[in-house]
Design a protein around this motif. Structure first.
Motif, mmCIF file in Angstrom:
data_model
loop_
_atom_site.group_PDB
_atom_site.id
_atom_site.type_symbol
_atom_site.label_atom_id
_atom_site.label_comp_id
_atom_site.label_asym_id
_atom_site.label_seq_id
_atom_site.Cartn_x
_atom_site.Cartn_y
_atom_site.Cartn_z
ATOM 1 N N ALA A 16 0.796 -1.328 0.086
ATOM 2 C CA ALA A 16 0.034 0.210 -0.069
ATOM 3 C C ALA A 16 0.743 1.335 -0.124
ATOM 4 C CB ALA A 16 -0.779 0.154 1.338
ATOM 5 N N VAL A 17 1.977 1.074 0.685
ATOM 6 C CA VAL A 17 2.648 2.395 0.849
ATOM 7 C C VAL A 17 3.316 2.376 -0.438
ATOM 8 C CG1 VAL A 17 5.007 3.246 1.591
ATOM 9 C CG2 VAL A 17 3.380 2.102 3.386
ATOM 10 N N ALA A 18 3.982 1.572 -1.330
ATOM 11 C CA ALA A 18 4.581 1.558 -2.492
ATOM 12 C C ALA A 18 3.597 2.111 -3.544
ATOM 13 C CB ALA A 18 5.080 0.312 -2.746
ATOM 14 N N LYS A 19 2.372 1.611 -3.539
ATOM 15 C CA LYS A 19 1.315 2.250 -4.366
ATOM 16 C C LYS A 19 1.016 3.560 -4.168
ATOM 17 C CE LYS A 19 -3.335 1.321 -6.081
ATOM 18 N NZ LYS A 19 -4.307 0.386 -6.007
ATOM 19 N N GLU A 20 1.125 4.283 -2.997
ATOM 20 C CA GLU A 20 0.611 5.509 -2.797
ATOM 21 C C GLU A 20 1.825 6.391 -3.140
ATOM 22 O OE1 GLU A 20 -1.833 7.322 -1.682
ATOM 23 O OE2 GLU A 20 -2.810 5.612 -1.718
ATOM 24 N N LEU A 21 3.257 5.883 -2.991
ATOM 25 C CA LEU A 21 4.541 6.452 -3.434
ATOM 26 C C LEU A 21 4.821 6.409 -4.850
ATOM 27 C CD1 LEU A 21 6.367 6.322 -0.137
ATOM 28 C CD2 LEU A 21 4.899 8.106 -0.825
ATOM 29 N N ASN A 22 4.264 5.685 -5.577
ATOM 30 C CA ASN A 22 4.547 5.124 -6.981
ATOM 31 C C ASN A 22 6.081 4.666 -6.979
ATOM 32 O OD1 ASN A 22 4.152 4.743 -9.637
ATOM 33 N ND2 ASN A 22 4.711 6.789 -10.197
ATOM 34 N N ILE A 23 6.359 3.610 -6.172
ATOM 35 C CA ILE A 23 7.566 3.034 -6.017
ATOM 36 C C ILE A 23 7.242 1.423 -5.808
ATOM 37 C CG2 ILE A 23 8.845 4.866 -4.831
ATOM 38 C CD1 ILE A 23 8.442 3.455 -2.339
ATOM 39 N N THR A 24 8.229 0.743 -5.717
ATOM 40 C CA THR A 24 8.060 -0.946 -5.656
ATOM 41 C C THR A 24 7.871 -1.023 -4.238
ATOM 42 O OG1 THR A 24 10.510 -1.472 -5.700
ATOM 43 C CG2 THR A 24 9.339 -1.211 -7.729
ATOM 44 N N ASP A 25 7.284 -2.159 -4.086
ATOM 45 C CA ASP A 25 7.330 -2.745 -2.443
ATOM 46 C C ASP A 25 8.649 -3.229 -2.026
ATOM 47 O OD1 ASP A 25 6.691 -4.792 -4.316
ATOM 48 O OD2 ASP A 25 5.850 -5.867 -2.744
ATOM 49 N N ALA A 26 9.386 -3.617 -2.822
ATOM 50 C CA ALA A 26 10.779 -4.081 -2.597
ATOM 51 C C ALA A 26 11.533 -2.734 -2.006
ATOM 52 C CB ALA A 26 11.708 -4.323 -3.893
ATOM 53 N N ALA A 27 11.242 -1.454 -2.704
ATOM 54 C CA ALA A 27 12.021 -0.239 -2.044
ATOM 55 C C ALA A 27 11.576 -0.084 -0.537
ATOM 56 C CB ALA A 27 11.693 0.881 -3.057
ATOM 57 N N VAL A 28 10.471 -0.340 -0.098
ATOM 58 C CA VAL A 28 9.904 -0.108 1.059
ATOM 59 C C VAL A 28 10.402 -1.201 2.158
ATOM 60 C CG1 VAL A 28 8.000 0.025 2.655
ATOM 61 C CG2 VAL A 28 7.703 0.740 0.150
ATOM 62 N N CYS A 29 10.484 -2.365 1.867
ATOM 63 C CA CYS A 29 11.223 -3.489 2.417
ATOM 64 C C CYS A 29 12.909 -3.001 2.529
ATOM 65 C CB CYS A 29 11.174 -4.681 1.293
ATOM 66 S SG CYS A 29 12.078 -6.011 2.410
ATOM 67 N N LEU A 30 13.450 -2.382 1.645
ATOM 68 C CA LEU A 30 14.958 -2.043 1.888
ATOM 69 C C LEU A 30 14.866 -1.013 2.770
ATOM 70 C CD1 LEU A 30 16.190 -2.187 -2.041
ATOM 71 C CD2 LEU A 30 16.704 -3.700 -0.089
ATOM 72 N N TRP A 31 14.134 -0.102 2.813
ATOM 73 C CA TRP A 31 14.139 0.971 3.780
ATOM 74 C C TRP A 31 13.874 0.391 5.214
ATOM 75 C CZ3 TRP A 31 9.573 4.464 1.597
ATOM 76 C CH2 TRP A 31 10.061 4.974 0.184
ATOM 77 N N GLU A 32 13.117 -0.571 5.276
ATOM 78 C CA GLU A 32 12.716 -1.050 6.458
ATOM 79 C C GLU A 32 13.921 -1.978 7.165
ATOM 80 O OE1 GLU A 32 8.789 -2.480 6.352
ATOM 81 O OE2 GLU A 32 7.909 -0.757 6.269
ATOM 82 N N THR A 33 14.473 -2.338 6.407
ATOM 83 C CA THR A 33 15.796 -3.419 6.738
ATOM 84 C C THR A 33 17.037 -2.619 6.852
ATOM 85 O OG1 THR A 33 16.247 -4.059 4.345
ATOM 86 C CG2 THR A 33 14.669 -5.459 5.725
ATOM 87 N N GLY A 34 16.772 -1.469 6.609
ATOM 88 C CA GLY A 34 18.124 -0.458 6.818
ATOM 89 C C GLY A 34 19.228 -0.576 5.404
ATOM 90 N N LYS A 35 18.701 -1.125 4.678
ATOM 91 C CA LYS A 35 19.687 -1.247 3.422
ATOM 92 C C LYS A 35 19.940 -0.056 2.448
ATOM 93 C CE LYS A 35 19.743 -6.265 3.476
ATOM 94 N NZ LYS A 35 19.286 -7.462 2.863
ATOM 95 N N LEU A 46 5.837 10.343 2.675
ATOM 96 C CA LEU A 46 5.925 9.284 3.514
ATOM 97 C C LEU A 46 5.359 9.524 4.916
ATOM 98 C CD1 LEU A 46 6.597 6.316 3.742
ATOM 99 C CD2 LEU A 46 9.103 6.919 4.395
ATOM 100 N N ALA A 47 5.860 10.690 5.382
ATOM 101 C CA ALA A 47 5.386 11.252 6.769
ATOM 102 C C ALA A 47 3.930 11.268 6.757
ATOM 103 C CB ALA A 47 6.100 12.593 6.988
ATOM 104 N N ALA A 48 3.239 12.116 5.796
ATOM 105 C CA ALA A 48 1.978 12.038 5.660
ATOM 106 C C ALA A 48 1.154 10.802 5.773
ATOM 107 C CB ALA A 48 1.523 13.026 4.356
ATOM 108 N N LEU A 49 1.703 9.929 5.144
ATOM 109 C CA LEU A 49 1.026 8.621 4.961
ATOM 110 C C LEU A 49 0.952 7.967 6.424
ATOM 111 C CD1 LEU A 49 2.371 6.582 1.800
ATOM 112 C CD2 LEU A 49 -0.026 7.086 2.441
ATOM 113 N N TYR A 50 2.165 8.141 7.168
ATOM 114 C CA TYR A 50 2.602 7.379 8.408
ATOM 115 C C TYR A 50 1.937 8.332 9.391
ATOM 116 C CZ TYR A 50 5.650 3.848 6.286
ATOM 117 O OH TYR A 50 6.098 3.005 5.566
ATOM 118 N N GLY A 51 1.388 9.669 9.159
ATOM 119 C CA GLY A 51 0.902 10.375 10.203
ATOM 120 C C GLY A 51 1.950 10.751 11.277
#
Length: 70
Positions: A16-35, A46-51
């Motif tokens: 859902a985050v990837a779709k909203e930001l027009n990126i891949t879900d793999a990119a979101v995964c890489l952020w979350e793993t710190g890569k 991203l801040a607006a999505l996460y509140g």
């Protein structure tokens, strides 16, 4: 708070985050793993999505001491 926790708190999936930001879900995964980190241009969206604020996105989980702030 970690990016994963912020996303979960907002009730969003990586897809859902990837779709909203027009990126891949793999990119979101890489952020979350710190890569990788999100591009600066995506931080306000991203801040607006996460509140949260951009500062909260960039803040590390550990509290800073007075000595570290000087």
């Amino acid at each position: 708070m970690s990016l994963t926790a912020m996303r979960a708190k907002a009730g969003l999936s990586q897809r859902a985050v990837a779709k909203e930001l027009n990126i891949t879900d793999a990119a979101v995964c890489l952020w979350e793993t710190g890569k990788t980190l999100p591009r600066a241009a995506l931080l306000p969206k991203l801040a607006a999505l996460y509140g949260c604020t951009v500062d909260e996105l960039l803040r590390e989980d550990k509290p800073t001491t007075k000595k570290e702030r000087t």
